[in-house]
Write a protein that holds these residues in place. Structure first.
Motif, PDB file in Angstrom:
ATOM      1  N   TRP A  98    -133.908 -34.698  53.722  1.00 38.89           N
ATOM      2  CA  TRP A  98    -133.379 -35.668  52.686  1.00 38.89           C
ATOM      3  C   TRP A  98    -131.978 -34.211  52.773  1.00 38.89           C
ATOM      4  O   TRP A  98    -131.489 -34.084  52.080  1.00 38.89           O
ATOM      5  N   ILE A  99    -132.588 -32.858  53.350  1.00 41.98           N
ATOM      6  CA  ILE A  99    -132.127 -31.602  52.415  1.00 41.98           C
ATOM      7  C   ILE A  99    -130.497 -31.895  53.520  1.00 41.98           C
ATOM      8  O   ILE A  99    -129.785 -31.413  53.576  1.00 41.98           O
ATOM      9  N   LYS A 100    -131.025 -32.201  55.040  1.00 44.31           N
ATOM     10  CA  LYS A 100    -129.788 -31.781  55.694  1.00 44.31           C
ATOM     11  C   LYS A 100    -128.493 -33.518  55.094  1.00 44.31           C
ATOM     12  O   LYS A 100    -127.305 -33.190  54.595  1.00 44.31           O
ATOM     13  N   ASP A 101    -129.262 -34.894  54.722  1.00 45.73           N
ATOM     14  CA  ASP A 101    -128.489 -35.035  54.364  1.00 45.73           C
ATOM     15  C   ASP A 101    -127.295 -34.896  52.622  1.00 45.73           C
ATOM     16  O   ASP A 101    -126.509 -35.496  52.775  1.00 45.73           O
ATOM     17  N   GLN A 102    -128.610 -33.956  52.003  1.00 44.96           N
ATOM     18  CA  GLN A 102    -127.789 -34.242  50.962  1.00 44.96           C
ATOM     19  C   GLN A 102    -127.033 -32.555  50.781  1.00 44.96           C
ATOM     20  O   GLN A 102    -125.453 -32.356  50.351  1.00 44.96           O
ATOM     21  N   TYR A 103    -126.699 -31.438  52.484  1.00 42.26           N
ATOM     22  CA  TYR A 103    -126.183 -30.667  53.021  1.00 42.26           C
ATOM     23  C   TYR A 103    -124.542 -31.880  53.101  1.00 42.26           C
ATOM     24  O   TYR A 103    -123.438 -30.809  53.281  1.00 42.26           O
ATOM     25  N   ASN A 104    -124.881 -32.019  53.686  1.00 37.81           N
ATOM     26  CA  ASN A 104    -123.828 -33.191  54.556  1.00 37.81           C
ATOM     27  C   ASN A 104    -122.769 -33.795  53.488  1.00 37.81           C
ATOM     28  O   ASN A 104    -121.401 -34.259  53.996  1.00 37.81           O
ATOM     29  N   ARG A 105    -123.397 -33.928  52.509  1.00 37.07           N
ATOM     30  CA  ARG A 105    -122.515 -34.777  50.924  1.00 37.07           C
ATOM     31  C   ARG A 105    -122.412 -34.031  50.314  1.00 37.07           C
ATOM     32  O   ARG A 105    -121.701 -34.133  49.574  1.00 37.07           O
ATOM     33  N   GLY A 106    -122.209 -32.277  50.704  1.00 37.88           N
ATOM     34  CA  GLY A 106    -121.090 -31.770  49.814  1.00 37.88           C
ATOM     35  C   GLY A 106    -122.337 -30.604  48.833  1.00 37.88           C
ATOM     36  O   GLY A 106    -122.246 -29.653  48.086  1.00 37.88           O
ATOM     37  N   ALA A 107    -123.865 -30.685  48.960  1.00 41.29           N
ATOM     38  CA  ALA A 107    -124.279 -30.113  48.172  1.00 41.29           C
ATOM     39  C   ALA A 107    -124.665 -28.247  49.015  1.00 41.29           C
ATOM     40  O   ALA A 107    -124.658 -28.542  50.186  1.00 41.29           O
ATOM     41  N   GLU A 108    -125.073 -27.685  48.302  1.00 38.73           N
ATOM     42  CA  GLU A 108    -124.981 -26.174  48.632  1.00 38.73           C
ATOM     43  C   GLU A 108    -127.049 -25.664  48.781  1.00 38.73           C
ATOM     44  O   GLU A 108    -127.361 -26.096  48.101  1.00 38.73           O
ATOM     45  N   ILE A 109    -126.973 -25.360  49.510  1.00 38.06           N
ATOM     46  CA  ILE A 109    -128.306 -24.454  49.631  1.00 38.06           C
ATOM     47  C   ILE A 109    -129.114 -23.570  49.533  1.00 38.06           C
ATOM     48  O   ILE A 109    -128.003 -22.174  49.646  1.00 38.06           O
ATOM     49  N   ALA A 110    -130.039 -22.525  48.460  1.00 38.25           N
ATOM     50  CA  ALA A 110    -130.141 -21.057  48.893  1.00 38.25           C
ATOM     51  C   ALA A 110    -131.610 -21.470  48.832  1.00 38.25           C
ATOM     52  O   ALA A 110    -132.242 -22.148  48.100  1.00 38.25           O
ATOM     53  N   THR A 111    -131.958 -20.246  49.357  1.00 35.16           N
ATOM     54  CA  THR A 111    -132.679 -20.020  49.963  1.00 35.16           C
ATOM     55  C   THR A 111    -133.372 -18.486  49.892  1.00 35.16           C
ATOM     56  O   THR A 111    -132.942 -17.951  49.827  1.00 35.16           O
ATOM     57  N   PHE A 112    -134.981 -17.968  48.802  1.00 38.53           N
ATOM     58  CA  PHE A 112    -135.307 -17.200  48.320  1.00 38.53           C
ATOM     59  C   PHE A 112    -136.308 -16.643  49.585  1.00 38.53           C
ATOM     60  O   PHE A 112    -137.290 -17.217  49.738  1.00 38.53           O
ATOM     61  N   CYS A 113    -136.304 -15.603  49.825  1.00 39.63           N
ATOM     62  CA  CYS A 113    -137.196 -14.198  50.801  1.00 39.63           C
ATOM     63  C   CYS A 113    -137.436 -15.420  51.610  1.00 39.63           C
ATOM     64  O   CYS A 113    -136.649 -15.615  53.023  1.00 39.63           O
ATOM     65  N   ILE A 114    -138.995 -15.863  52.272  1.00 32.73           N
ATOM     66  CA  ILE A 114    -139.026 -16.107  53.728  1.00 32.73           C
ATOM     67  C   ILE A 114    -139.258 -17.494  53.840  1.00 32.73           C
ATOM     68  O   ILE A 114    -139.629 -17.929  54.732  1.00 32.73           O
ATOM     69  N   GLY A 115    -138.429 -17.815  52.203  1.00 35.87           N
ATOM     70  CA  GLY A 115    -137.798 -19.433  52.422  1.00 35.87           C
ATOM     71  C   GLY A 115    -136.667 -19.574  53.188  1.00 35.87           C
ATOM     72  O   GLY A 115    -136.501 -20.731  53.734  1.00 35.87           O
ATOM     73  N   ALA A 116    -136.480 -18.566  53.897  1.00 35.01           N
ATOM     74  CA  ALA A 116    -135.052 -18.671  55.309  1.00 35.01           C
ATOM     75  C   ALA A 116    -136.396 -19.657  56.585  1.00 35.01           C
ATOM     76  O   ALA A 116    -135.316 -19.849  56.590  1.00 35.01           O
ATOM     77  N   PHE A 117    -137.794 -18.778  56.723  1.00 32.80           N
ATOM     78  CA  PHE A 117    -138.062 -19.679  57.747  1.00 32.80           C
ATOM     79  C   PHE A 117    -137.566 -21.090  57.891  1.00 32.80           C
ATOM     80  O   PHE A 117    -137.490 -21.990  58.978  1.00 32.80           O
ATOM     81  N   PHE A 118    -138.237 -22.089  57.010  1.00 29.52           N
ATOM     82  CA  PHE A 118    -137.779 -23.424  56.379  1.00 29.52           C
ATOM     83  C   PHE A 118    -136.932 -23.573  56.648  1.00 29.52           C
ATOM     84  O   PHE A 118    -136.249 -25.037  57.519  1.00 29.52           O
ATOM     85  N   LEU A 119    -135.765 -22.815  55.962  1.00 34.82           N
ATOM     86  CA  LEU A 119    -134.588 -23.739  56.161  1.00 34.82           C
ATOM     87  C   LEU A 119    -133.781 -23.732  57.348  1.00 34.82           C
ATOM     88  O   LEU A 119    -132.833 -24.475  57.612  1.00 34.82           O
ATOM     89  N   ALA A 120    -133.766 -22.468  57.491  1.00 34.66           N
ATOM     90  CA  ALA A 120    -134.013 -22.166  59.459  1.00 34.66           C
ATOM     91  C   ALA A 120    -134.521 -23.148  60.531  1.00 34.66           C
ATOM     92  O   ALA A 120    -133.908 -23.497  61.480  1.00 34.66           O
ATOM     93  N   GLY A 121    -135.862 -24.023  60.234  1.00 37.13           N
ATOM     94  CA  GLY A 121    -136.597 -25.331  60.769  1.00 37.13           C
ATOM     95  C   GLY A 121    -135.451 -26.795  60.770  1.00 37.13           C
ATOM     96  O   GLY A 121    -135.662 -27.162  61.935  1.00 37.13           O
ATOM     97  N   THR A 122    -134.575 -26.293  59.833  1.00 36.62           N
ATOM     98  CA  THR A 122    -133.644 -27.612  58.734  1.00 36.62           C
ATOM     99  C   THR A 122    -133.149 -27.516  60.677  1.00 36.62           C
ATOM    100  O   THR A 122    -131.882 -28.704  60.852  1.00 36.62           O
ATOM    101  N   GLY A 123    -132.652 -26.947  61.013  1.00 34.60           N
ATOM    102  CA  GLY A 123    -131.023 -26.322  62.449  1.00 34.60           C
ATOM    103  C   GLY A 123    -130.155 -26.630  61.451  1.00 34.60           C
ATOM    104  O   GLY A 123    -129.161 -25.649  62.272  1.00 34.60           O
ATOM    105  N   LEU A 124    -129.822 -25.628  59.891  1.00 31.75           N
ATOM    106  CA  LEU A 124    -128.532 -26.054  59.311  1.00 31.75           C
ATOM    107  C   LEU A 124    -127.845 -23.874  59.272  1.00 31.75           C
ATOM    108  O   LEU A 124    -126.781 -24.243  59.342  1.00 31.75           O
ATOM    109  N   MET A 125    -128.983 -23.299  60.248  1.00 32.72           N
ATOM    110  CA  MET A 125    -128.589 -21.799  59.630  1.00 32.72           C
ATOM    111  C   MET A 125    -128.482 -21.258  61.310  1.00 32.72           C
ATOM    112  O   MET A 125    -127.763 -20.236  61.361  1.00 32.72           O
TER     113      MET A 125
END
Length: 330
Positions: A98-125
């Motif tokens: 869902w995150i990747k689909d929304q990003y590909n459709r133009g959504a921005e993503i903001a992550t706080f602190c160690i939430g960066a681990f999860f975001l990096a796990g999506t492959g988008l980083m």
């Protein structure tokens, strides 16, 4: 109107990040109305399940929507997720498509602190700059070597993906996003209302250097220990290579791999960490502390100190020495 989806992940997440960002983004609409302008944000909590227990049942958060109900969003906010990061990734893997689909459709993503681990796990980083809490920098680099971690920064922004550094630096990123989408005047109002320093850009002054020793390279561990016990000496790479029977290039390669620092960087950071503690607790002059940690060149010491902490030695003392703070407030 911008739609903001504040995620409520499964597991032990930051309730402060979730509730705080909900409150601040929602408050923006009130500020805009007071200024005679239209509301800017629709803010919703979004999750995988309607009932979400946090901190072993101490808190319960009820997302307003499930991800399947959000067809289009403009900004996804990912809070810090605590504990074992691999387990957190597995527990929340259904969020990733869902995150990747929304990003590909133009959504921005903001992550706080160690939430960066999860975001990096999506492959988008991959290949992008990323900030996270300085305490987890080495762990992050080991898990995601293809991400450009900049652990001295309060926040980063690249290709519509934003990250914040340690702990409460999420407030700085939130104000930045408000400025971007609602204007500088509203961001200033928010910063004043919540007493947030709007211009903070670095978390270097807050970093406590803790040498990375979770690796299995024993000669490198011994070299680290020697540096830490003999910080007042002038230690060279050649000296360490001879001491631990390693070729210079081999030592430098293995040291960098094991600690994420070059040998020279490690020596400098150990010395500066000792000097920082002296500035925080003692009445010694900057020059006395400089000599204590093995520097003889004032300019070199001040240059390295500023590079590591983002502050001059005097600025650092004024910020963190209790007596100095009391004197300024008297």
């Amino acid at each position: 109107m911008k739609h903001i989806s504040i995620l409520v992940p499964q597991g032990h997440t930051s309730v402060t990040n979730i509730e705080g960002s909900l409150q601040i983004f929602s408050e923006v609409n009130g500020f805009l109305t007071a200024l005679g302008r239209e509301p800017r944000f629709i803010v919703e909590l979004v999750g995988l399940e309607k009932n979400n227990s946090q901190r072993d049942g101490l808190f319960s958060i009820r997302p307003e929507k499930l991800i399947g109900e959000i067809k289009k969003t403009d900004l996804i906010v990912i809070p810090a997720i605590h504990g074992d990061q691999q387990k957190a990734l597995e527990l929340n893997k259904d969020l990733i498509p869902w995150i990747k689909d929304q990003y590909n459709r133009g959504a921005e993503i903001a992550t706080f602190c160690i939430g960066a681990f999860f975001l990096a796990g999506t492959g988008l980083m991959k290949g992008k700059q990323c900030a996270t809490h300085w305490k987890f920098a080495n762990e992050f680099r080991n898990m995601y070597p293809d991400v450009n971690l900049v652990d001295h920064k309060i926040m980063t922004g690249e290709d519509g993906i934003y990250t914040s550094g340690g702990a409460y630096s999420w407030l700085n990123l939130t104000v930045y996003l408000i400025e971007k989408h609602a204007g500088r005047d509203v961001a200033i109002l928010v910063s004043k209302a919540y007493m947030i320093d709007i211009d903070r850009t670095s978390q270097s002054p807050f970093i406590m250097f803790e040498g990375q020793k979770t690796h299995e390279d024993e000669p490198i561990k011994k070299a680290q220990e020697y540096i830490e016990k003999n910080f007042e000496e002038k230690i060279t790479v050649d000296q360490l290579a001879v001491m631990f029977a390693l070729g210079r290039r081999n030592l430098e390669r293995r040291f960098k791999k094991a600690t994420s620092n070059t040998v020279v960087e490690y020596i400098q950071r150990v010395k500066i960490e000792v000097a920082k503690k002296g500035l925080e607790t003692s009445r010694k002059s900057v020059n006395e502390l400089m000599y204590d940690v093995g520097y003889n060149d004032t300019k070199a010491f001040r240059t390295v100190f500023k590079r590591v902490t983002g502050l001059s030695p005097i600025e650092y003392r004024n910020k963190y020495n209790k007596e100095g703070v009391m004197a300024q407030s008297a």
